[in-house]
Design a protein around this motif. Structure first.
Motif, PDB file in Angstrom:
ATOM      1  N   ARG A   1       0.940  -1.125   0.100  1.00 16.03           N
ATOM      2  CA  ARG A   1      -0.160   0.158  -0.091  1.00 16.03           C
ATOM      3  C   ARG A   1       0.845   1.263  -0.048  1.00 16.03           C
ATOM      4  O   ARG A   1       0.594   2.287  -0.619  1.00 16.03           O
ATOM      5  CB  ARG A   1      -0.989   0.090   1.191  1.00 16.03           C
ATOM      6  N   LEU A   2       2.219   1.240   0.724  1.00 13.57           N
ATOM      7  CA  LEU A   2       2.922   2.277   0.771  1.00 13.57           C
ATOM      8  C   LEU A   2       3.423   2.889  -0.472  1.00 13.57           C
ATOM      9  O   LEU A   2       3.592   4.104  -0.813  1.00 13.57           O
ATOM     10  CB  LEU A   2       3.815   2.153   1.683  1.00 13.57           C
TER      11      LEU A   2
ATOM     12  N   LEU B   1       9.537   9.585  -2.233  1.00 15.74           N
ATOM     13  CA  LEU B   1       8.915   9.805  -0.979  1.00 15.74           C
ATOM     14  C   LEU B   1       9.275  10.434   0.240  1.00 15.74           C
ATOM     15  O   LEU B   1       8.646  10.746   1.028  1.00 15.74           O
ATOM     16  CB  LEU B   1       8.068   8.324  -0.678  1.00 15.74           C
TER      17      LEU B   1
ATOM     18  N   HIS C   1       4.695   9.012   6.292  1.00 10.42           N
ATOM     19  CA  HIS C   1       3.528   8.237   5.676  1.00 10.42           C
ATOM     20  C   HIS C   1       3.102   7.382   6.747  1.00 10.42           C
ATOM     21  O   HIS C   1       3.736   6.814   7.421  1.00 10.42           O
ATOM     22  CB  HIS C   1       4.061   7.356   4.547  1.00 10.42           C
TER      23      HIS C   1
ATOM     24  N   SER D   1       2.302   1.750  -3.715  1.00 13.52           N
ATOM     25  CA  SER D   1       1.151   1.639  -4.588  1.00 13.52           C
ATOM     26  C   SER D   1       1.036   3.057  -5.220  1.00 13.52           C
ATOM     27  O   SER D   1       0.850   2.925  -6.531  1.00 13.52           O
ATOM     28  CB  SER D   1       0.220   0.968  -4.257  1.00 13.52           C
ATOM     29  N   CYS D   2       1.331   3.975  -4.519  1.00 14.33           N
ATOM     30  CA  CYS D   2       1.072   5.245  -5.159  1.00 14.33           C
ATOM     31  C   CYS D   2       1.988   5.568  -5.987  1.00 14.33           C
ATOM     32  O   CYS D   2       2.105   6.431  -6.976  1.00 14.33           O
ATOM     33  CB  CYS D   2       1.106   6.281  -3.903  1.00 14.33           C
ATOM     34  N   CYS D   3       3.364   5.020  -6.048  1.00 13.77           N
ATOM     35  CA  CYS D   3       4.270   5.382  -7.185  1.00 13.77           C
ATOM     36  C   CYS D   3       4.044   4.602  -8.358  1.00 13.77           C
ATOM     37  O   CYS D   3       4.223   5.354  -9.374  1.00 13.77           O
ATOM     38  CB  CYS D   3       5.764   4.593  -6.361  1.00 13.77           C
ATOM     39  N   SER D   4       3.872   3.291  -8.284  1.00 16.12           N
ATOM     40  CA  SER D   4       3.600   2.473  -9.540  1.00 16.12           C
ATOM     41  C   SER D   4       2.813   1.173  -9.077  1.00 16.12           C
ATOM     42  O   SER D   4       2.787   0.898  -7.639  1.00 16.12           O
ATOM     43  CB  SER D   4       4.533   2.072 -10.237  1.00 16.12           C
ATOM     44  N   SER D   5       2.234   0.381  -9.944  1.00 15.77           N
ATOM     45  CA  SER D   5       1.684  -0.790  -9.710  1.00 15.77           C
ATOM     46  C   SER D   5       2.670  -1.770  -9.228  1.00 15.77           C
ATOM     47  O   SER D   5       3.810  -1.992  -9.838  1.00 15.77           O
ATOM     48  CB  SER D   5       0.981  -1.467 -10.874  1.00 15.77           C
TER      49      SER D   5
ATOM     50  N   GLN E   1       8.543  13.977   0.921  1.00 12.72           N
ATOM     51  CA  GLN E   1       7.032  14.120   1.399  1.00 12.72           C
ATOM     52  C   GLN E   1       7.019  13.980   3.129  1.00 12.72           C
ATOM     53  O   GLN E   1       8.136  13.320   3.560  1.00 12.72           O
ATOM     54  CB  GLN E   1       5.894  13.379   0.842  1.00 12.72           C
TER      55      GLN E   1
ATOM     56  N   GLY F   1       8.562   3.225 -10.876  1.00 12.62           N
ATOM     57  CA  GLY F   1       8.257   3.156  -9.718  1.00 12.62           C
ATOM     58  C   GLY F   1       9.330   3.143  -8.669  1.00 12.62           C
ATOM     59  O   GLY F   1       9.204   3.757  -7.635  1.00 12.62           O
TER      60      GLY F   1
END
Length: 279
Positions: free
Chosen positions: A74-75, A132, A138, A77-81, A135, A125
């Motif tokens: 989940r962490l 990340l 998370h 998955s926001c970058c790529s599949s 940012q 990805g």
């Protein structure tokens, strides 16, 4: 820092190891100090690691015990599949993992802090995952995907460890059916090839008989039991009648007397030969 080492650092002021990027994470929003995951692109020689392809694999260090495969998926998955997440105790190349054959047996868990290989479907990805770090922290646990820790995690682990008898019986029955089928196929193949020479003219000879192919330990135990049985039968027949018992005692007494006389003669001879010889 080489990929073969792990470093456990949880303080925010500590810098990332050389070549790694630090990604701050939190278990929940209430947590004040973040935990840092150290990531880098996984680079190996081509063909040495078939499970973790280069350019698409992210190597992750300092993974806490509460962070599962689903959390990492989940962490990132926001970058790529995400194609796959492989969590292990220490880094190193490995062959293609086999599907777990059993639900109840040979289950291996990795305790403590771990490392992981995150494989993306898209090479972009890996670079997106490194960004990340720019940012804020998370959050791993959320209302939609809560992460169990402490006593809740122990209760869940205990509940998962309780075996369903019906499922266990079904798995054992399936295993035994597969094993019996394999043994029957091997026996049929051996019987078919019996007496048929191979390409070089050799004929395979198999051991058959009343006890074919006994293990070495079992065969030795059977020999000892048979020897004891014969010895016991001989002893029972030897002193079966009263007159046999009397004769045996008489023979033993006669042998003792004969030996006593021989010892007396030997001692007398030794005394006669004893002389004082100073030179």
């Amino acid at each position: 820092m080489a990929a073969g080492r792990r470093k456990h650092v949880t303080t925010a002021g500590a810098g990332a190891p050389a070549g790694y990027t630090a990604i701050p994470v939190k278990l929940s929003k209430k947590q004040q100090s973040p935990h840092y995951l150290y990531v880098k692109e996984h680079k190996v020689r081509e063909g040495t690691d078939t499970t973790h392809p280069p350019n698409r694999t992210l190597f992750v260090l300092n993974i806490p015990p509460y962070c599962t495969k689903a959390c990492l998926s989940r962490l990132f998955s926001c970058c790529s599949s995400v194609q796959s997440v492989n969590v292990c105790e220490k880094p190193g190349p490995r062959e293609k993992p086999e599907a777990p054959k059993s639900k109840f047996f040979n289950l291996k868990t990795v305790p403590g802090f771990r490392v992981a290989y995150v494989v993306f479907k898209n090479p972009a990805g890996v670079q997106a995952a490194k960004s990340l770090s720019l940012q804020g922290p998370h959050v791993i646990s959320s209302e939609s995907h809560p992460v169990k820790t402490g006593i809740r995690k122990w209760i869940a682990s205990y509940a998962a460890s309780v075996v369903d008898p019906a499922e266990l019986k079904a798995e054992v029955d399936t295993f035994m059916q597969t094993y019996d089928k394999k043994i029957a196929e091997e026996e049929a193949k051996a019987e078919k090839e019996e007496g048929i020479p191979d390409e070089e003219g050799w004929v395979k000879v198999t051991r058959k008989g009343r006890r074919p192919g006994l293990p070495r330990i079992e065969a030795a135990s059977l020999r000892v039991l048979e020897r004891e049985k014969r010895k016991r039968a001989r002893k029972e027949l030897l002193n079966f009648y009263a007159w046999q018992h009397r004769e045996t005692k008489r023979e033993n007494i006669a042998q003792l007397r004969k030996k006593f006389e021989e010892d007396k003669q030997r001692i007398a001879l030794m005394r006669a030969q004893r002389k004082f010889r100073p030179y």
